[in-house]
Design an enzyme around this catalytic site. Sequence first.
Site, PDB file in Angstrom:
ATOM      1  N   ASP A 222     -10.136   2.510   2.467  1.00 29.68           N
ATOM      2  CA  ASP A 222     -10.222   1.939   3.825  1.00 29.68           C
ATOM      3  C   ASP A 222     -10.873   2.940   4.786  1.00 29.68           C
ATOM      4  O   ASP A 222     -11.720   2.562   5.607  1.00 29.68           O
ATOM      5  CB  ASP A 222      -8.827   1.580   4.355  1.00 29.68           C
ATOM      6  CG  ASP A 222      -8.317   0.255   3.785  1.00 29.68           C
ATOM      7  OD1 ASP A 222      -9.146  -0.576   3.381  1.00 29.68           O
ATOM      8  OD2 ASP A 222      -7.080   0.070   3.743  1.00 29.68           O
TER       9      ASP A 222
ATOM     10  N   LYS B  64       0.812  -1.226   0.000  1.00 26.19           N
ATOM     11  CA  LYS B  64       0.000   0.000   0.000  1.00 26.19           C
ATOM     12  C   LYS B  64       0.849   1.281   0.000  1.00 26.19           C
ATOM     13  O   LYS B  64       0.497   2.245  -0.668  1.00 26.19           O
ATOM     14  CB  LYS B  64      -0.943   0.018   1.208  1.00 26.19           C
ATOM     15  CG  LYS B  64      -2.057  -1.027   1.129  1.00 26.19           C
ATOM     16  CD  LYS B  64      -3.024  -0.861   2.299  1.00 26.19           C
ATOM     17  CE  LYS B  64      -4.005  -2.008   2.355  1.00 26.19           C
ATOM     18  NZ  LYS B  64      -5.002  -1.863   3.398  1.00 26.19           N
TER      19      LYS B  64
HETATM   20  P1  NAP Z   1       0.607  -3.108  10.335  1.00 24.49           P
HETATM   21  O1  NAP Z   1       0.877  -1.896   9.534  1.00 24.49           O
HETATM   22  O2  NAP Z   1       1.596  -4.234  10.328  1.00 24.49           O
HETATM   23  O3  NAP Z   1       0.395  -2.629  11.882  1.00 24.49           O
HETATM   24  C1  NAP Z   1       0.234  -3.555  12.904  1.00 24.49           C
HETATM   25  C2  NAP Z   1      -0.127  -2.829  14.197  1.00 24.49           C
HETATM   26  O4  NAP Z   1      -0.423  -3.829  15.181  1.00 24.49           O
HETATM   27  C3  NAP Z   1       0.980  -1.953  14.788  1.00 24.49           C
HETATM   28  O5  NAP Z   1       0.419  -0.864  15.449  1.00 24.49           O
HETATM   29  C4  NAP Z   1       1.646  -2.906  15.780  1.00 24.49           C
HETATM   30  O6  NAP Z   1       2.294  -2.257  16.850  1.00 24.49           O
HETATM   31  C5  NAP Z   1       0.449  -3.623  16.324  1.00 24.49           C
HETATM   32  N1  NAP Z   1       0.802  -4.918  16.880  1.00 24.49           N
HETATM   33  C6  NAP Z   1       1.217  -6.019  16.186  1.00 24.49           C
HETATM   34  N2  NAP Z   1       1.448  -7.034  17.065  1.00 24.49           N
HETATM   35  C7  NAP Z   1       1.169  -6.557  18.306  1.00 24.49           C
HETATM   36  C8  NAP Z   1       1.193  -7.131  19.608  1.00 24.49           C
HETATM   37  N3  NAP Z   1       1.554  -8.398  19.792  1.00 24.49           N
HETATM   38  N4  NAP Z   1       0.821  -6.349  20.661  1.00 24.49           N
HETATM   39  C9  NAP Z   1       0.430  -5.064  20.478  1.00 24.49           C
HETATM   40  N5  NAP Z   1       0.399  -4.466  19.258  1.00 24.49           N
HETATM   41  C10 NAP Z   1       0.759  -5.203  18.197  1.00 24.49           C
HETATM   42  O7  NAP Z   1      -0.781  -3.784   9.933  1.00 24.49           O
HETATM   43  P2  NAP Z   1      -2.067  -3.056   9.294  1.00 24.49           P
HETATM   44  O8  NAP Z   1      -1.960  -3.053   7.820  1.00 24.49           O
HETATM   45  O9  NAP Z   1      -2.227  -1.760   9.991  1.00 24.49           O
HETATM   46  O10 NAP Z   1      -3.252  -4.061   9.673  1.00 24.49           O
HETATM   47  C11 NAP Z   1      -3.698  -4.200  11.017  1.00 24.49           C
HETATM   48  C12 NAP Z   1      -4.925  -5.103  11.034  1.00 24.49           C
HETATM   49  O11 NAP Z   1      -6.019  -4.456  10.381  1.00 24.49           O
HETATM   50  C13 NAP Z   1      -4.733  -6.424  10.309  1.00 24.49           C
HETATM   51  O12 NAP Z   1      -5.251  -7.453  11.141  1.00 24.49           O
HETATM   52  C14 NAP Z   1      -5.593  -6.309   9.062  1.00 24.49           C
HETATM   53  O13 NAP Z   1      -6.159  -7.548   8.659  1.00 24.49           O
HETATM   54  C15 NAP Z   1      -6.700  -5.374   9.539  1.00 24.49           C
HETATM   55  N6  NAP Z   1      -7.330  -4.633   8.429  1.00 24.49           N
HETATM   56  C16 NAP Z   1      -8.672  -4.783   8.248  1.00 24.49           C
HETATM   57  C17 NAP Z   1      -9.301  -4.097   7.223  1.00 24.49           C
HETATM   58  C18 NAP Z   1     -10.782  -4.297   7.011  1.00 24.49           C
HETATM   59  O14 NAP Z   1     -11.270  -3.966   5.921  1.00 24.49           O
HETATM   60  N7  NAP Z   1     -11.544  -4.784   7.982  1.00 24.49           N
HETATM   61  C19 NAP Z   1      -8.578  -3.260   6.392  1.00 24.49           C
HETATM   62  C20 NAP Z   1      -7.195  -3.098   6.617  1.00 24.49           C
HETATM   63  C21 NAP Z   1      -6.588  -3.809   7.658  1.00 24.49           C
HETATM   64  P3  NAP Z   1       3.868  -1.865  16.754  1.00 24.49           P
HETATM   65  O15 NAP Z   1       3.889  -0.536  16.061  1.00 24.49           O
HETATM   66  O16 NAP Z   1       4.292  -1.797  18.177  1.00 24.49           O
HETATM   67  O17 NAP Z   1       4.549  -2.940  15.976  1.00 24.49           O
END
Ligand code: NAP
Length: 443
Positions: A107, A71
């Site tokens: 999104d 992205k």
């Molecule tokens: P990302 O950029 O990798 O960000 C992950 C986030 O989760 C970061 O803030 C990270 O914190 C935190 N995190 C990961 N492991 C953790 C843990 N064990 N404890 C606490 N915090 C933790 O991922 P993303 O693209 O933002 O996606 C996040 C989620 O949103 C995914 O599950 C995705 O499937 C979902 N999503 C859903 C939709 C929908 O349409 N419903 C759309 C987009 C995304 P740190 O900064 O500390 O690493």
Amino acid sequence: MNINAKTVPLGVVGWPVTHSISPELHNRLIEKLGLNYFYSAYPVQPGAMPRALDGMRALGIRGLNVTIPHKEEAFRLCDRLDAYAAGIGAVNTVVNENGCLRGYNTDAPGFIACLRREGVSAAGKKAALLGAGGAARAVAVGLLQNGAAELRIINRTRERAERLASELAARFPGRVRAAANADGADLLVNATSVGMKNSETPFADFDRLGEGCVVCDIVYCPRETVFLRGAREAGLKTVGGIGMLVYQAALAFELFTGMAPGEEAVEELLRRVELKRSVALTGFMGCGKSAVGRELAQMCAAEFIDCDDYIVKKAGKPIPEIFAEVGEAGFRDMESRCIAELAGRSGAVIALGGGAVLRRENIDLLRENCRVVRIKTDVGKVLRNTAGDRSRPLLRGKTPEQVAELMALREPYYQNCDLTVDASKTDPRETACIILDKIAEMS
Ligand code: NAP
């Protein structure tokens, strides 16, 4: 779908991308609206986005959705950006206008549309956001752009939360800050990936939120994360991630084709995604779970699994023999192990044994991916349905009064189910129809 030389190609790029449900959503909309498009999934390895987008131009691919990990790179590579994409720094939708690639982010408006569908407005809310990654960024911009009064960003890595907050503060002064807690918030959103692949929760202080706080999780698989379960158990309104997924797809579809799918088509997509999940039927012995389950499975072209049959097959002996050998507690252990195996199945109808509800963890586990439906009936029907059935050790020799007593004792255990359907006056087919209607209403 009639594919011919004029069919316009669309698709999704990501790595990995085989699990994406975008092709199913978009192709259903194409079919419903009778358009000559086809939507496919393209696995694009990290580092290959420049070549993928050149290929899009060269082949005349009209539109691409972009998912993890591309992205941010798509944001850098597009020729033009819409306001959401520019504000978020990420593109999830690319439209090819005669070789000029326009980048959008659906999104953020998808999340807002999903809130709206639940009757929730961001305007004036004291919001708290868990996470500071790509999705959190989209949710933050969506909330602030739609009038949230304040936004607290809480993240495991505090510096990331501070960086995101100071970036957003330049555009939304005085409304956004990094924080350590969500105390008093009236809208809480989980945008971390916690809960997607494990049974952890990024937050548990639900009693410190504001009264009537709405709790959203953008993680959509499992359907009910441990985070959402905690909020539900605390009596708060919850919103799962499927709505955002479907709305961002519907908005991208409109950008690709110029046709808005309309609320009815979006509702159909929501039901479609919902019904792909399994349904687990529970209720007292003899309430008709297996007969209803078979009807339901047939109506949805789903696999039917009778949990008791599954246990018998695993154990290699009938249930009365298992009871005789290991007692009820041993049988319940065996049953819990089988339920843990079945809980992860998708698109199945699972008829549980009458006593499966006695262990709360069985239902909690099932609720992560299934709709758990309780079939309620009366003593008369139970006795009629079980007459002459020797495979139910707990009913053997019981009078109607004793059965009624046992049923009354079980009543509190059904509180944790998604919905209850009264089957005392309906046949299995009618009961299955009622269940399908109710599930569709809930999705
Ligand atoms: P990302 O950029 O990798 O960000 C992950 C986030 O989760 C970061 O803030 C990270 O914190 C935190 N995190 C990961 N492991 C953790 C843990 N064990 N404890 C606490 N915090 C933790 O991922 P993303 O693209 O933002 O996606 C996040 C989620 O949103 C995914 O599950 C995705 O499937 C979902 N999503 C859903 C939709 C929908 O349409 N419903 C759309 C987009 C995304 P740190 O900064 O500390 O690493």
